[in-house]
Design an enzyme around this catalytic site. Structure first.
Site, mmCIF file in Angstrom:
data_model
loop_
_atom_site.group_PDB
_atom_site.id
_atom_site.type_symbol
_atom_site.label_atom_id
_atom_site.label_comp_id
_atom_site.label_asym_id
_atom_site.label_seq_id
_atom_site.Cartn_x
_atom_site.Cartn_y
_atom_site.Cartn_z
ATOM 1 N N ALA A 99 -6.363 -18.062 -5.335
ATOM 2 C CA ALA A 99 -6.452 -18.008 -3.616
ATOM 3 C C ALA A 99 -4.974 -17.816 -3.246
ATOM 4 C CB ALA A 99 -7.335 -19.193 -3.192
ATOM 5 N N THR A 151 3.152 -14.337 -9.313
ATOM 6 C CA THR A 151 3.569 -13.142 -9.448
ATOM 7 C C THR A 151 4.693 -13.027 -9.973
ATOM 8 O OG1 THR A 151 4.254 -11.337 -7.734
ATOM 9 C CG2 THR A 151 4.314 -13.645 -6.852
ATOM 10 N N ASP A 152 5.181 -11.642 -10.521
ATOM 11 C CA ASP A 152 6.779 -11.552 -10.567
ATOM 12 C C ASP A 152 7.648 -11.496 -9.708
ATOM 13 O OD1 ASP A 152 5.984 -9.024 -9.795
ATOM 14 O OD2 ASP A 152 6.388 -7.833 -11.220
ATOM 15 N N GLU A 153 7.095 -11.276 -8.379
ATOM 16 C CA GLU A 153 8.004 -11.153 -7.126
ATOM 17 C C GLU A 153 8.895 -12.437 -6.910
ATOM 18 O OE1 GLU A 153 6.560 -9.660 -3.709
ATOM 19 O OE2 GLU A 153 5.346 -8.070 -4.802
ATOM 20 N N TYR A 177 6.097 -13.581 1.487
ATOM 21 C CA TYR A 177 5.296 -13.829 0.318
ATOM 22 C C TYR A 177 5.831 -14.264 -0.795
ATOM 23 C CZ TYR A 177 2.343 -12.474 -3.520
ATOM 24 O OH TYR A 177 1.436 -12.321 -4.674
ATOM 25 N N LYS A 181 5.004 -17.922 -2.674
ATOM 26 C CA LYS A 181 4.421 -18.134 -4.057
ATOM 27 C C LYS A 181 5.453 -18.923 -4.898
ATOM 28 C CE LYS A 181 1.162 -16.467 -5.966
ATOM 29 N NZ LYS A 181 -0.009 -17.033 -5.851
ATOM 30 N N ARG A 308 10.131 -0.735 4.319
ATOM 31 C CA ARG A 308 9.667 -1.973 4.297
ATOM 32 C C ARG A 308 11.278 -2.989 4.283
ATOM 33 N NH1 ARG A 308 6.246 -4.413 -0.821
ATOM 34 N NH2 ARG A 308 4.507 -3.587 0.482
HETATM 35 P P1 NAD Z 1 -6.319 -10.840 -2.511
HETATM 36 O O1 NAD Z 1 -5.668 -10.821 -1.374
HETATM 37 O O2 NAD Z 1 -7.157 -9.493 -2.985
HETATM 38 O O3 NAD Z 1 -7.485 -12.016 -2.601
HETATM 39 C C1 NAD Z 1 -7.291 -13.383 -2.302
HETATM 40 C C2 NAD Z 1 -8.551 -14.148 -2.007
HETATM 41 O O4 NAD Z 1 -8.000 -15.415 -1.731
HETATM 42 C C3 NAD Z 1 -9.365 -13.646 -0.833
HETATM 43 O O5 NAD Z 1 -10.652 -13.410 -1.391
HETATM 44 C C4 NAD Z 1 -9.247 -14.609 0.218
HETATM 45 O O6 NAD Z 1 -10.366 -14.679 0.926
HETATM 46 C C5 NAD Z 1 -9.128 -15.833 -0.646
HETATM 47 N N1 NAD Z 1 -8.270 -16.666 0.174
HETATM 48 C C6 NAD Z 1 -7.125 -16.749 0.909
HETATM 49 N N2 NAD Z 1 -6.818 -17.863 1.502
HETATM 50 C C7 NAD Z 1 -7.553 -18.892 0.936
HETATM 51 C C8 NAD Z 1 -7.828 -20.023 1.277
HETATM 52 N N3 NAD Z 1 -6.941 -20.828 1.833
HETATM 53 N N4 NAD Z 1 -8.752 -20.756 0.525
HETATM 54 C C9 NAD Z 1 -9.784 -20.314 -0.273
HETATM 55 N N5 NAD Z 1 -9.556 -18.652 -0.343
HETATM 56 C C10 NAD Z 1 -8.540 -18.196 0.089
HETATM 57 O O7 NAD Z 1 -5.207 -10.980 -3.702
HETATM 58 P P2 NAD Z 1 -5.247 -10.734 -5.381
HETATM 59 O O8 NAD Z 1 -4.629 -9.292 -5.219
HETATM 60 O O9 NAD Z 1 -6.614 -10.527 -5.901
HETATM 61 O O10 NAD Z 1 -4.443 -11.698 -5.799
HETATM 62 C C11 NAD Z 1 -4.895 -12.921 -6.358
HETATM 63 C C12 NAD Z 1 -3.716 -13.812 -6.872
HETATM 64 O O11 NAD Z 1 -2.985 -13.045 -7.722
HETATM 65 C C13 NAD Z 1 -2.826 -14.229 -5.774
HETATM 66 O O12 NAD Z 1 -2.510 -15.537 -5.968
HETATM 67 C C14 NAD Z 1 -1.796 -13.248 -5.986
HETATM 68 O O13 NAD Z 1 -0.622 -13.816 -5.501
HETATM 69 C C15 NAD Z 1 -1.667 -13.286 -7.450
HETATM 70 N N6 NAD Z 1 -0.997 -11.798 -7.976
HETATM 71 C C16 NAD Z 1 -1.479 -10.486 -7.391
HETATM 72 C C17 NAD Z 1 -1.066 -9.347 -8.056
HETATM 73 C C18 NAD Z 1 -1.219 -8.280 -7.540
HETATM 74 O O14 NAD Z 1 -0.952 -7.112 -7.813
HETATM 75 N N7 NAD Z 1 -2.541 -8.023 -6.694
HETATM 76 C C19 NAD Z 1 -0.021 -9.307 -9.086
HETATM 77 C C20 NAD Z 1 0.388 -10.519 -9.486
HETATM 78 C C21 NAD Z 1 -0.271 -12.042 -9.054
HETATM 79 O O1 DAU Z 2 4.476 -7.380 -8.090
HETATM 80 C C1 DAU Z 2 3.179 -8.319 -7.917
HETATM 81 C C2 DAU Z 2 2.738 -8.147 -6.548
HETATM 82 O O2 DAU Z 2 2.342 -6.666 -6.434
HETATM 83 C C3 DAU Z 2 1.784 -9.008 -6.089
HETATM 84 O O3 DAU Z 2 2.231 -10.444 -6.179
HETATM 85 C C4 DAU Z 2 1.301 -8.756 -4.861
HETATM 86 O O4 DAU Z 2 0.152 -9.732 -4.317
HETATM 87 C C5 DAU Z 2 1.080 -7.303 -4.593
HETATM 88 O O5 DAU Z 2 0.687 -6.960 -3.185
HETATM 89 C C6 DAU Z 2 1.933 -6.519 -5.169
HETATM 90 O O6 DAU Z 2 3.278 -6.521 -4.252
HETATM 91 P P1 DAU Z 2 3.864 -4.955 -3.753
HETATM 92 O O7 DAU Z 2 4.512 -5.097 -2.457
HETATM 93 O O8 DAU Z 2 4.783 -4.444 -4.971
HETATM 94 O O9 DAU Z 2 2.513 -3.930 -3.780
HETATM 95 P P2 DAU Z 2 2.205 -2.808 -2.555
HETATM 96 O O10 DAU Z 2 1.035 -2.352 -3.062
HETATM 97 O O11 DAU Z 2 2.325 -3.384 -1.266
HETATM 98 O O12 DAU Z 2 3.248 -1.716 -2.650
HETATM 99 C C7 DAU Z 2 3.763 -1.177 -3.984
HETATM 100 C C8 DAU Z 2 4.873 -0.306 -3.604
HETATM 101 O O13 DAU Z 2 4.469 0.846 -2.881
HETATM 102 C C9 DAU Z 2 6.184 -1.038 -2.907
HETATM 103 O O14 DAU Z 2 7.270 -0.646 -3.548
HETATM 104 C C10 DAU Z 2 5.854 -0.693 -1.576
HETATM 105 C C11 DAU Z 2 5.143 0.648 -1.481
HETATM 106 N N1 DAU Z 2 4.320 1.386 -0.376
HETATM 107 C C12 DAU Z 2 3.368 0.237 -0.157
HETATM 108 C C13 DAU Z 2 2.444 0.490 0.770
HETATM 109 C C14 DAU Z 2 1.329 -0.202 1.133
HETATM 110 C C15 DAU Z 2 4.687 2.273 0.099
HETATM 111 O O15 DAU Z 2 5.550 3.105 -0.061
HETATM 112 N N2 DAU Z 2 3.789 2.800 1.177
HETATM 113 C C16 DAU Z 2 2.543 1.991 1.495
HETATM 114 O O16 DAU Z 2 1.890 2.254 2.313
#
Ligand code: NAD
Ligand code: DAU
Length: 383
Positions: A99, A151-153, A177, A181, A308
């Site tokens: 979450a 996350t790696d961020e 963000y 994290k 951004r």
């Molecule tokens: P997401 O935004 O798709 O999903 C997040 C979920 O958490 C949603 O279902 C939301 O309703 C729930 N949530 C938010 N706040 C909450 C709260 N207070 N209590 C209970 N539930 C809550 O995110 P995701 O992309 O599935 O990412 C999941 C996890 O993985 C996150 O912790 C994110 O930081 C991490 N992560 C994501 C990525 C990526 O590329 N998406 C990469 C590395 C790590």
């Molecule tokens: O690295 C892990 C992270 O990856 C996770 O922790 C985050 O939850 C996840 O959202 C993601 O973060 P990014 O910012 O890298 O992902 P996003 O898809 O938002 O963007 C990917 C790249 O694309 C980033 O360099 C920004 C760029 N971008 C994104 C959007 C939405 C664009 O150029 N145009 C866009 O409209």
């Protein structure tokens, strides 16, 4: 849908015989839902999914589990200590915390929710879990795990020539963000060092695959492309991300849960560094093949927009530790994973329509009005 979405705060699941089970938080989001579907494809061990159902939470993703006795959904907040005190009485062997507020652009527009869930929420969850864990007998105490998905961020940004992030790279988060994290990772670490809570932390690179909310780059580009809309690329499009297919992230989490060393962190990545422009061109070429436009090519819709703020230039993961110590490797290459993803979005128009609510349309309006076009390849034709 009603049946997979019982009344808020329902704790009707009973585990009187202390069967082995786990609690997952945020399981209605992109990665959490993929994790639950994957878990129940491979195991009969029950899951309680606690999700607040923010804009990013979509119970429809888990509709196939309707009526499945192994799956129990509770709408709730990770910061709700009273709820977790009750749920933890079911004696899970692990809590996996997915979450979070997860979208960088949203954190720039409104950081408060990120601090509330990612920092305060994780703190309250850790406190509930600690209280529960301290009351267990010795055997249950040493078997218990709290796995925090991060996350790696948190490591900040790399230049073109820097080595990839390893588990010893210092934290240097740059966005609200990633700062939130990073704070949560530090809390998890401290709860281990101070209280002995058996924690594991994973730091993963960018995921892609089915059920990703279309605010993130890959689904946003796919959906805009087929709708004949501009494909917005921030800045010069040369920022680099290291892409991992979501089921590979899920398998890594399962492996860390099974065999990870308590108190350790594990970096997870796909060895797939790509510029955003490369990713978008790949998506366009795949759509040209699978769903050709009436005239022209999808790449004609590419539009460069304002960057951004504080945009991290490059992420890259050194995943040698998890491979060496736990024998984990991704199963998908970028080429196989991205083809599955494109096909999935083309085949699942209903799921897409379901998430494109009024709130989603409002977000797109706010975000892309504030990032005006800098240059466009050419005017899009209808697909
Ligand atoms: P997401 O935004 O798709 O999903 C997040 C979920 O958490 C949603 O279902 C939301 O309703 C729930 N949530 C938010 N706040 C909450 C709260 N207070 N209590 C209970 N539930 C809550 O995110 P995701 O992309 O599935 O990412 C999941 C996890 O993985 C996150 O912790 C994110 O930081 C991490 N992560 C994501 C990525 C990526 O590329 N998406 C990469 C590395 C790590
Ligand atoms: O690295 C892990 C992270 O990856 C996770 O922790 C985050 O939850 C996840 O959202 C993601 O973060 P990014 O910012 O890298 O992902 P996003 O898809 O938002 O963007 C990917 C790249 O694309 C980033 O360099 C920004 C760029 N971008 C994104 C959007 C939405 C664009 O150029 N145009 C866009 O409209």
């Amino acid at each position: 849908l009603q049946q997979v979405r019982p009344a808020p705060h329902s704790t009707d699941f009973q585990n009187p015989r202390n069967f082995s089970m786990i609690i997952v938080t945020g399981g209605c989001g992109f990665i959490g839902a993929n994790f639950i579907l994957d878990w129940l494809r491979q195991s009969d061990e029950p899951i309680i999914n606690v999700d607040k159902l923010t804009y990013a939470g979509n119970p429809a993703t888990l509709a196939s589990l309707q009526g499945d006795a192994r799956y129990h959904f509770v709408q709730g907040d990770i910061g709700d200590s009273a709820l977790f005190d009750r749920l933890l009485m079911q004696n899970p062997r692990a809590v996996i915390n997915f979450a979070a507020e997860s979208h960088v652009d949203r954190s720039i527009h409104g950081p408060a929710d990120f601090i509330e869930t990612n920092v305060s929420g994780t703190f309250r969850l850790l406190e509930s879990v600690r209280a529960h864990w301290q009351g267990l007998d010795d055997a249950a105490k040493s078997a218990f795990r709290f796995l925090h998905v991060s996350t790696d961020e948190v490591y900040g940004t790399l230049t073109d020539t820097d080595p990839a992030f390893s588990e010893t790279t210092p934290y240097a988060p740059n966005s609200p963000y990633s700062a939130s994290k990073a704070a949560s990772d530090h809390l998890v670490r401290a709860w281990h060092h101070t209280y002995g809570l058996p924690v594991l932390t994973t730091n993963c690179s960018n995921n892609y695959g089915p059920y990703q909310f279309p605010e993130k780059l890959i689904p946003l580009i796919l959906l805009n492309a087929v709708a004949g809309k501009p494909l917005p690329i921030y800045g010069d499009g040369l920022n680099v991300r290291d892409w991992l297919y979501v089921t590979d992230h899920c398998s890594a989490i399962r492996r860390v849960l099974e065999a990870g060393k308590v108190g350790e962190t594990y970096n997870i990545g796909g060895c797939n560094e790509k510029t955003n422009l490369d990713v978008v061109h790949t998506l366009c070429a795949m759509l040209d093949e699978l769903k050709p436009r009436a005239n022209g090519r999808y790449a004609d819709q590419i539009t460069f927009v304002k960057d951004r703020p504080g945009h991290d230039r490059r992420y890259a993961i050194d995943a040698r530790k998890i491979e060496r110590e736990l024998g984990w490797k991704p199963a998908e290459t970028f080429e196989t994973g991205i083809r599955k993803t494109v096909q999935w979005y083309l085949d699942n128009a209903d799921w897409v329509a379901n998430v494109q609510t009024g709130a989603y349309r409002e977000w797109v309006q706010t975000q892309y009005q504030e990032a005006p076009a800098c240059a466009s390849a050419s005017a899009p034709a209808s697909a």
